[in-house]
Structures are given as structure tokens and as C-alpha cells.
Scaffold this motif. Structure first.
Motif, mmCIF file in Angstrom:
data_model
loop_
_atom_site.group_PDB
_atom_site.id
_atom_site.type_symbol
_atom_site.label_atom_id
_atom_site.label_comp_id
_atom_site.label_asym_id
_atom_site.label_seq_id
_atom_site.Cartn_x
_atom_site.Cartn_y
_atom_site.Cartn_z
ATOM 1 N N ASN A 6 -6.334 14.513 -8.202
ATOM 2 C CA ASN A 6 -5.996 14.143 -9.575
ATOM 3 C C ASN A 6 -4.508 13.837 -9.743
ATOM 4 O OD1 ASN A 6 -8.570 14.171 -10.749
ATOM 5 N ND2 ASN A 6 -8.519 16.400 -10.805
ATOM 6 N N GLU A 7 -3.680 14.340 -8.819
ATOM 7 C CA GLU A 7 -2.262 13.998 -8.850
ATOM 8 C C GLU A 7 -2.071 12.484 -8.720
ATOM 9 O OE1 GLU A 7 0.319 16.225 -6.179
ATOM 10 O OE2 GLU A 7 -1.167 17.826 -6.125
ATOM 11 N N ILE A 8 -2.980 11.843 -8.061
ATOM 12 C CA ILE A 8 -2.887 10.398 -7.822
ATOM 13 C C ILE A 8 -3.800 9.617 -8.758
ATOM 14 C CG2 ILE A 8 -3.241 8.589 -6.116
ATOM 15 C CD1 ILE A 8 -2.821 10.830 -4.005
ATOM 16 N N PHE A 9 -5.027 10.088 -8.934
ATOM 17 C CA PHE A 9 -6.048 9.298 -9.615
ATOM 18 C C PHE A 9 -6.165 9.535 -11.115
ATOM 19 C CE2 PHE A 9 -7.947 9.684 -5.224
ATOM 20 C CZ PHE A 9 -7.546 8.416 -4.838
ATOM 21 N N ALA A 10 -5.436 10.476 -11.658
ATOM 22 C CA ALA A 10 -5.590 10.827 -13.071
ATOM 23 C C ALA A 10 -5.351 9.628 -14.000
ATOM 24 C CB ALA A 10 -4.660 11.979 -13.435
ATOM 25 N N GLY A 11 -4.447 8.730 -13.647
ATOM 26 C CA GLY A 11 -4.128 7.612 -14.518
ATOM 27 C C GLY A 11 -4.960 6.364 -14.293
ATOM 28 N N LEU A 12 -5.920 6.439 -13.376
ATOM 29 C CA LEU A 12 -6.736 5.267 -13.089
ATOM 30 C C LEU A 12 -7.877 5.109 -14.087
ATOM 31 C CD1 LEU A 12 -7.116 5.395 -9.200
ATOM 32 C CD2 LEU A 12 -5.563 3.983 -10.553
ATOM 33 N N GLY A 13 -8.209 3.866 -14.346
ATOM 34 C CA GLY A 13 -9.373 3.565 -15.171
ATOM 35 C C GLY A 13 -10.641 3.781 -14.368
ATOM 36 N N PRO A 14 -11.789 3.515 -14.969
ATOM 37 C CA PRO A 14 -13.050 3.704 -14.253
ATOM 38 C C PRO A 14 -13.181 2.722 -13.092
ATOM 39 C CG PRO A 14 -13.431 2.576 -16.317
ATOM 40 C CD PRO A 14 -11.988 2.982 -16.322
ATOM 41 N N LYS A 15 -13.904 3.147 -12.074
ATOM 42 C CA LYS A 15 -14.201 2.257 -10.957
ATOM 43 C C LYS A 15 -15.250 1.261 -11.435
ATOM 44 C CE LYS A 15 -13.459 5.963 -7.680
ATOM 45 N NZ LYS A 15 -14.114 6.875 -6.739
ATOM 46 N N PRO A 16 -15.084 -0.009 -11.101
ATOM 47 C CA PRO A 16 -16.007 -1.021 -11.645
ATOM 48 C C PRO A 16 -17.450 -0.889 -11.176
ATOM 49 C CG PRO A 16 -14.452 -2.003 -10.114
ATOM 50 C CD PRO A 16 -14.028 -0.591 -10.302
ATOM 51 N N LEU A 17 -17.702 -0.174 -10.094
ATOM 52 C CA LEU A 17 -19.076 -0.026 -9.622
ATOM 53 C C LEU A 17 -19.653 1.347 -9.945
ATOM 54 C CD1 LEU A 17 -18.734 -1.833 -6.180
ATOM 55 C CD2 LEU A 17 -19.273 -2.783 -8.429
ATOM 56 N N ASP A 18 -18.916 2.140 -10.717
ATOM 57 C CA ASP A 18 -19.366 3.461 -11.131
ATOM 58 C C ASP A 18 -20.286 3.323 -12.353
ATOM 59 O OD1 ASP A 18 -19.402 6.109 -12.383
ATOM 60 O OD2 ASP A 18 -17.806 6.594 -10.971
ATOM 61 N N THR A 19 -21.247 4.212 -12.492
ATOM 62 C CA THR A 19 -22.152 4.151 -13.640
ATOM 63 C C THR A 19 -21.423 4.393 -14.960
ATOM 64 O OG1 THR A 19 -22.732 6.474 -13.317
ATOM 65 C CG2 THR A 19 -24.187 4.828 -12.321
ATOM 66 N N ALA A 20 -20.246 5.027 -14.914
ATOM 67 C CA ALA A 20 -19.462 5.252 -16.139
ATOM 68 C C ALA A 20 -18.810 3.970 -16.649
ATOM 69 C CB ALA A 20 -18.385 6.306 -15.889
ATOM 70 N N GLY A 69 0.814 -1.204 0.000
ATOM 71 C CA GLY A 69 0.000 0.000 0.000
ATOM 72 C C GLY A 69 0.849 1.257 0.000
ATOM 73 N N LYS A 70 0.240 2.355 -0.393
ATOM 74 C CA LYS A 70 0.906 3.650 -0.408
ATOM 75 C C LYS A 70 -0.043 4.703 0.140
ATOM 76 C CE LYS A 70 3.694 2.595 -4.446
ATOM 77 N NZ LYS A 70 4.028 2.952 -5.808
ATOM 78 N N LEU A 71 0.519 5.703 0.766
ATOM 79 C CA LEU A 71 -0.255 6.840 1.253
ATOM 80 C C LEU A 71 0.337 8.107 0.653
ATOM 81 C CD1 LEU A 71 -0.474 5.962 5.049
ATOM 82 C CD2 LEU A 71 -2.309 5.790 3.382
ATOM 83 N N TRP A 72 -0.537 9.037 0.298
ATOM 84 C CA TRP A 72 -0.114 10.337 -0.220
ATOM 85 C C TRP A 72 -0.868 11.420 0.531
ATOM 86 C CZ3 TRP A 72 -1.533 6.398 -3.565
ATOM 87 C CH2 TRP A 72 -0.553 5.930 -4.449
ATOM 88 N N LEU A 73 -0.235 12.552 0.675
ATOM 89 C CA LEU A 73 -0.908 13.729 1.194
ATOM 90 C C LEU A 73 -0.812 14.777 0.093
ATOM 91 C CD1 LEU A 73 -2.314 15.242 3.478
ATOM 92 C CD2 LEU A 73 -0.043 15.931 4.300
ATOM 93 N N VAL A 74 -1.937 15.046 -0.558
ATOM 94 C CA VAL A 74 -1.949 15.962 -1.692
ATOM 95 C C VAL A 74 -3.130 16.916 -1.557
ATOM 96 C CG1 VAL A 74 -0.843 14.320 -3.265
ATOM 97 C CG2 VAL A 74 -3.331 14.382 -3.118
ATOM 98 N N GLU A 75 -3.019 18.022 -2.222
ATOM 99 C CA GLU A 75 -4.135 18.972 -2.251
ATOM 100 C C GLU A 75 -5.116 18.626 -3.365
ATOM 101 O OE1 GLU A 75 -3.294 23.113 -1.966
ATOM 102 O OE2 GLU A 75 -1.605 22.754 -0.613
ATOM 103 N N ASP A 76 -4.614 18.069 -4.456
ATOM 104 C CA ASP A 76 -5.450 17.741 -5.611
ATOM 105 C C ASP A 76 -5.388 16.233 -5.854
ATOM 106 O OD1 ASP A 76 -6.811 17.515 -7.992
ATOM 107 O OD2 ASP A 76 -5.404 18.729 -9.154
#
Length: 195
Positions: A48-62, A39-46
Motif C-alpha cells: 500500500n506504500e506504493i499502490f495506495a494512490g492508484l486507480g482501479p485496474k482496468p481488468l478488475d471487476t471493481a 520504470g521504478k523498483l521498490w522494496l517494501v513490506e506493505d
């Protein structure tokens, strides 16, 4: 993959394998136990610095059947590897990739681009049905800080045995194991065929 966030009274010992403790206002701490140190932990203000490269969440309507098909189209990597690739679909781990592939009747070595439209529909349906049920089933096992999926009670609810040679839950055929990108993949050669 194996980390958890666990609220504990401050006066109790943190769970085993706790690497980070957040001391909160009040009598509780937020602990981050992670037996495998993956696991990893980040402390960020935005975020998107972390999640921008992620694909869609499998339980999201998208995350639709069409979106899954688009993300698999033309890919030569095994579908198991693609399901575990967080840039393709965020949040599906090794064990549940095996579970959804079994439910969809797809061999884990099938190349992503070779999956038919009908199989993409079955795979999407398996993801949409299995992951919410697993979340509910495993949520009560997180409290002790151990990986709930890999705990004895977590493994009891799996359809695909996590041991080579064990009988398939659907047909009794011995389960086989193959390593895909460093991860063990368990499957039934009868229920899931060969790519």
C-alpha cells in the motif's frame, strides 16, 4: 511503461538496457531491462506504500462503467490524459489509450467531464475488450526484454497507426497527431470527431 521482468539463465548475458538483476537461487536471474529508464523498483513490506494512490485496474471487476464515469465526471483534462493518469485508471499506457479511444469513437482532446454516459459505456467496453487481447498478443514478445508494444511485431497489431498521415485502418482518412501532456496522441479525425 517500457520496462519488463525477464527470467534468464544466469550464464547468459542480460538483455540490453538491463538496469537491475536479481540473482535467484538456482541457475536463473530475474532481469529488469528498461530502455527509457522510466520504470521504478521498490522494496517494501506493505504494498500500500506504493499502490495506495492508484486507480482501479482496468481488468478488475471493481472497474465498472459506473466507476469509470465517476472518475471522468467533472474533469476538465483531456480524456487521453485521464486514461494515462494512473490515479484515475491503473495500467493504461499511451499507445493503448489511443487504441481504446479509437474503438470508442472518442477524440483524445475531449474533456473527461464532457463524455456522455453512452460514450463512457463504449469506452469501458473498449478497455475491457482490447486490453486482455493485447495482453495475450504481446505476452510472447516480452522474452527479449524490448518493449513489446513498441516492437515491430507489437506495432503490427495496432488499429491506430503510430505515424501522422498514415491512413486510418477503418476509413483511410489520414491519421492526425496531437501532443497531450507531453505524449503523442494519434487519432482519426473522421472516426473520432472533434470535441
Amino acid at each position: 511503461m517500457t520496462g519488463a521482468l525477464v527470467f534468464r539463465p544466469s550464464d547468459l548475458e542480460p538483455p540490453r538496457y538491463t538496469w537491475t538483476i536479481f540473482h535467484l537461487d538456482g541457475p536463473r536471474d530475474l532481469c529488469f531491462p528498461d530502455p527509457r529508464k522510466l520504470g521504478k523498483l521498490w522494496l517494501v513490506e506493505d504494498e500500500n506504500e506504493i499502490f495506495a494512490g492508484l486507480g482501479p485496474k482496468p481488468l478488475d471487476t471493481a472497474f465498472t462503467t459506473e466507476e469509470l464515469g465517476r472518475r471522468l465526471a467533472g474533469r476538465t483534462a483531456p480524456v487521453k490524459a485521464l486514461l494515462c493518469d494512473q490515479s484515475v485508471v491503473a495500467g493504461i499506457g499511451n499507445i493503448y489509450a489511443d487504441e481504446v479511444l479509437f474503438a470508442a469513437g472518442i477524440h483524445p482532446l475531449t474533456r473527461g467531464g464532457d463524455i456522455s454516459e453512452r460514450d463512457v459505456e463504449r469506452l469501458h467496453r473498449a478497455i475491457a475488450e482490447l486490453l486482455p487481447a493485447a495482453t495475450v498478443r504481446l505476452s510472447g514478445l516480452i522474452k527479449n526484454g524490448t518493449p513489446p508494444t513498441e516492437s515491430e511485431r507489437g506495432l503490427e497489431g495496432l488499429v491506430v497507426p503510430r505515424s501522422e498521415g498514415e491512413p486510418c485502418s477503418a476509413c483511410g482518412t489520414p491519421v492526425e497527431r496531437v501532443t497531450i501532456r507531453g505524449r503523442s496522441s494519434y487519432f482519426c479525425p473522421r472516426q473520432q470527431g472533434w470535441p
